[in-house]
Write a protein that holds these residues in place. Structure first.
Motif, mmCIF file in Angstrom:
data_model
loop_
_atom_site.group_PDB
_atom_site.id
_atom_site.type_symbol
_atom_site.label_atom_id
_atom_site.label_comp_id
_atom_site.label_asym_id
_atom_site.label_seq_id
_atom_site.Cartn_x
_atom_site.Cartn_y
_atom_site.Cartn_z
ATOM 1 N N GLY A 9 0.824 -1.214 0.000
ATOM 2 C CA GLY A 9 0.000 0.000 0.000
ATOM 3 C C GLY A 9 0.853 1.256 0.000
ATOM 4 N N LEU A 10 1.930 1.231 0.778
ATOM 5 C CA LEU A 10 2.846 2.382 0.831
ATOM 6 C C LEU A 10 3.490 2.621 -0.532
ATOM 7 N N GLY A 11 3.913 1.513 -1.148
ATOM 8 C CA GLY A 11 4.533 1.605 -2.476
ATOM 9 C C GLY A 11 3.544 2.153 -3.492
ATOM 10 N N ASP A 12 2.304 1.676 -3.399
ATOM 11 C CA ASP A 12 1.257 2.122 -4.314
ATOM 12 C C ASP A 12 0.995 3.622 -4.138
ATOM 13 N N PHE A 13 0.988 4.059 -2.881
ATOM 14 C CA PHE A 13 0.761 5.478 -2.594
ATOM 15 C C PHE A 13 1.908 6.327 -3.156
ATOM 16 N N ALA A 14 3.144 5.842 -2.942
ATOM 17 C CA ALA A 14 4.313 6.586 -3.439
ATOM 18 C C ALA A 14 4.254 6.720 -4.959
ATOM 19 N N LEU A 15 3.843 5.613 -5.608
ATOM 20 C CA LEU A 15 3.728 5.609 -7.073
ATOM 21 C C LEU A 15 2.645 6.591 -7.534
ATOM 22 N N PHE A 16 1.520 6.583 -6.807
ATOM 23 C CA PHE A 16 0.398 7.487 -7.116
ATOM 24 C C PHE A 16 0.845 8.949 -7.033
ATOM 25 N N LEU A 17 1.579 9.246 -5.945
ATOM 26 C CA LEU A 17 2.056 10.611 -5.712
ATOM 27 C C LEU A 17 3.040 11.027 -6.815
ATOM 28 N N ALA A 18 3.975 10.106 -7.118
ATOM 29 C CA ALA A 18 4.996 10.413 -8.127
ATOM 30 C C ALA A 18 4.352 10.609 -9.496
ATOM 31 N N ARG A 19 3.406 9.721 -9.862
ATOM 32 C CA ARG A 19 2.751 9.826 -11.171
ATOM 33 C C ARG A 19 1.910 11.092 -11.268
ATOM 34 N N SER A 20 1.274 11.451 -10.149
ATOM 35 C CA SER A 20 0.440 12.664 -10.149
ATOM 36 C C SER A 20 1.311 13.896 -10.354
ATOM 37 N N LEU A 21 2.463 13.926 -9.703
ATOM 38 C CA LEU A 21 3.360 15.075 -9.861
ATOM 39 C C LEU A 21 3.974 15.092 -11.260
ATOM 40 N N ALA A 22 4.313 13.875 -11.749
ATOM 41 C CA ALA A 22 4.927 13.789 -13.080
ATOM 42 C C ALA A 22 3.937 14.204 -14.161
ATOM 43 N N ALA A 23 2.623 14.028 -13.881
ATOM 44 C CA ALA A 23 1.596 14.371 -14.881
ATOM 45 C C ALA A 23 1.510 15.874 -15.114
ATOM 46 N N ALA A 24 2.160 16.654 -14.241
ATOM 47 C CA ALA A 24 2.090 18.122 -14.366
ATOM 48 C C ALA A 24 2.595 18.576 -15.737
ATOM 49 N N GLY A 25 3.607 17.884 -16.240
ATOM 50 C CA GLY A 25 4.202 18.283 -17.514
ATOM 51 C C GLY A 25 3.281 18.051 -18.696
#
Lengths: 258, 270
Positions: free
Chosen positions: A15-31
């Motif tokens: 779950g922690l890994g999934d959350f980290a991935l979610f956060l990273a992908r959401s921030l990366a989507a900014a571009g």
């Protein structure tokens, strides 16, 4: 027993890994997200305006109580002149970032989790995907970027009204000279304290907004509830986990920066 | 390129999908011709919506293949997925409209987020789509302020604004009364002819589906047990087709038996 404990631990780590991935992908989507500035501005307006009254009220009362408690403690040692230092350092280093974050979680974070949960339930998030729109980029990224601005701004406001509240109870009610109070504030707060305050505010903003968005976004994954109950469960979980995360992160950051 | 050459826009082969070890789709095969109105019929719980979601890439199938315009679809490939979604739209059972956006903003959303068109061009195209669906005067209204039928038309306006080649309709008449059901099917048939897109509909409304479709298919126990033109469906002697098609007659016979005092077994638990 051991197996179930192991499975539980593994699921939490996953779950922690999934959350980290979610956060990273959401921030990366900014571009890649189109018309992002407009959506960020709207999120700043929603988060900032919605939470303004509660920040002003809680900040004022926190300052009032700190002034009151601080005065009677310092009075025992004949050091009432240090009231400004006590109130300002307590606010800047601990109370303002933590309490402002908790208020923002209760007000804006819960609303975010519920909104995304309902959007998940009514298939609006899937609809975005079928239209070829990155649902994280459209729904989560603007909220995360706005948190980078709103949390520090609300924390600064909390400090300002808290200091005013402290001066109100210390100077107006208990007789500490206002000049002594404000010069003590001025002498006590250093650049490092402000830096610590801002680091905490930004970290809490990212962490709690990410957690609330994650819970709402994945409301359909809830095992024991569906529909409205799943949204309710996701919102509750978002607020509880975010509050715990704020306190845990506060300890970690403080232990590194002190 | 065999499928494209034969005029089929969509070809589904041996599609399988299950949940928690329970198979729902057990090898579905069908082909949809370009420009046709293809309807998948089946009772509630037959897996029609699952089938549509697997074909549209919303659910991952456990096996089988989907070909679009002669090319196999692999939704793990981002570019392929994006290209497919540019050419297709999906109309959800509950419309999935954004209730915080006005009708105009809802229709403009896919253009705003997936194209580089200028703001003025986007508004013009969104207004045009609303006008085509006779919703122009409701451009500033929120979905909650519109009737059920208008919401359905608004969802269709959003689906066609990107000028897709194929539109998937998931139970477009679920929960509607017979008059509204007719109106929704008539709307789909009308706009499908006007815009020339290929339509894939899943529904359990036999009469309406037979009236508007070019081809109907019947999903039974996870497989397509019949696929053909509506006339053949109406005349088919296939026992499953007969029981599904003639269910109103069967109901009338059952009610007559109940009125005579006969004990009727409860078949809802099947």
């Amino acid at each position: 027993m051991v197996r179930s404990l192991g499975n539980y631990t593994l699921s939490k780590v996953r779950g922690l890994g999934d959350f980290a991935l979610f956060l990273a992908r959401s921030l990366a989507a900014a571009g890649a997200t189109r018309r992002l500035p407009g959506r960020v501005a709207r999120a700043v307006h929603e988060q900032g305006l919605r939470c303004l009254p509660v920040i002003l009220i809680v900040g004022t009362f926190t300052g009032l109580v700190l002034g009151l408690q601080g005065y009677y403690v310092l009075n025992r040692f004949g050091s009432e002149g240090l009231l400004g230092a006590l109130v300002s350092l307590s606010l800047v280093r601990e109370m303002a970032p933590v309490l402002a974050a908790l208020m923002l979680v209760g007000q804006a974070g819960s609303a975010l989790a519920a909104e995304l949960g309902i959007q998940r339930n009514s298939e609006q998030i899937v609809a975005l995907e079928t239209m070829g729109i990155d649902s994280r980029g459209y729904l989560v990224t603007p909220r995360l970027l706005s948190a980078l601005f709103v949390f520090p701004a609300q924390t600064a406001l909390f400090v300002a009204v808290g200091l005013w509240g402290g001066s109100l109870s210390g100077s107006l009610l208990l007789g500490v000279d206002p000049g002594v109070y404000w010069s003590s504030v001025h002498r006590a707060v250093e650049g490092a304290d402000v830096r610590e305050c801002l680091i905490k505010a930004v970290t809490f903003g990212l962490l709690t907004t990410g957690l609330c968005a994650y819970q709402g976004f994945h409301a359909h994954r809830h095992r024991r509830a569906t529909g409205a109950r799943a949204v309710s469960a996701a919102t509750t979980k978002a607020v509880v986990l975010s509050s715990i995360a704020v306190l845990a992160a506060d300890y970690v950051i403080t232990s590194f920066l002190v | 390129m065999e499928a494209a050459a034969s005029g089929n826009l969509l070809v589904v082969e041996d599609l399988r999908k299950g949940f928690d070890g329970r198979p729902v789709l057990r090898g579905v095969n069908f082909a949809v011709r370009r420009g046709s109105l293809f309807t998948v019929l089946g009772p509630s719980g037959a897996g029609k919506s699952v089938l549509l979601k697997c074909v549209a890439g919303i659910e991952d199938p456990d096996g089988g293949s989907v070909q679009f315009d002669g090319r196999p679809l692999d939704f793990r490939d981002r570019d392929l997925r994006a290209a497919f979604r540019r050419r297709c739209s999906f109309l959800f059972q509950g419309n999935a409209l954004f209730d915080s956006l006005t009708a105009l903003q809802n229709v403009a959303l896919p253009l705003e987020q997936t194209t580089a068109l200028a703001r003025g061009e986007i508004r013009a195209r969104a207004r045009q789509a609303l006008a085509q669906l006779e919703l122009e005067e409701h451009a500033g209204h929120f979905p909650g302020q519109l009737s059920g039928g208008m919401q359905k038309r608004l969802a269709l306006a959003r689906a066609i604004v990107t000028r897709p080649e194929m539109v998937f309709f998931d139970e477009p008449t679920a929960g509607l009364d017979p008059l509204r059901r007719n109106a929704v099917f008539a709307m789909i048939a009308k706009y499908q002819r006007r815009f020339g897109f290929t339509a894939v509909i899943v529904t359990h409304d036999v009469v309406e589906a037979l009236a508007v479709s070019s081809v109907v298919a019947l999903l039974h126990q996870g497989r397509i047990c019949f696929a053909g033109p509506p006339e053949k469906f109406a005349a088919s002697g296939h026992p499953v087709v007969q029981s599904f098609r003639d269910s109103p007659d069967a109901l009338r016979a059952t009610i007559a038996a109940v009125r005579r005092g006969a004990d009727i077994p409860d078949t809802l638990e099947e």
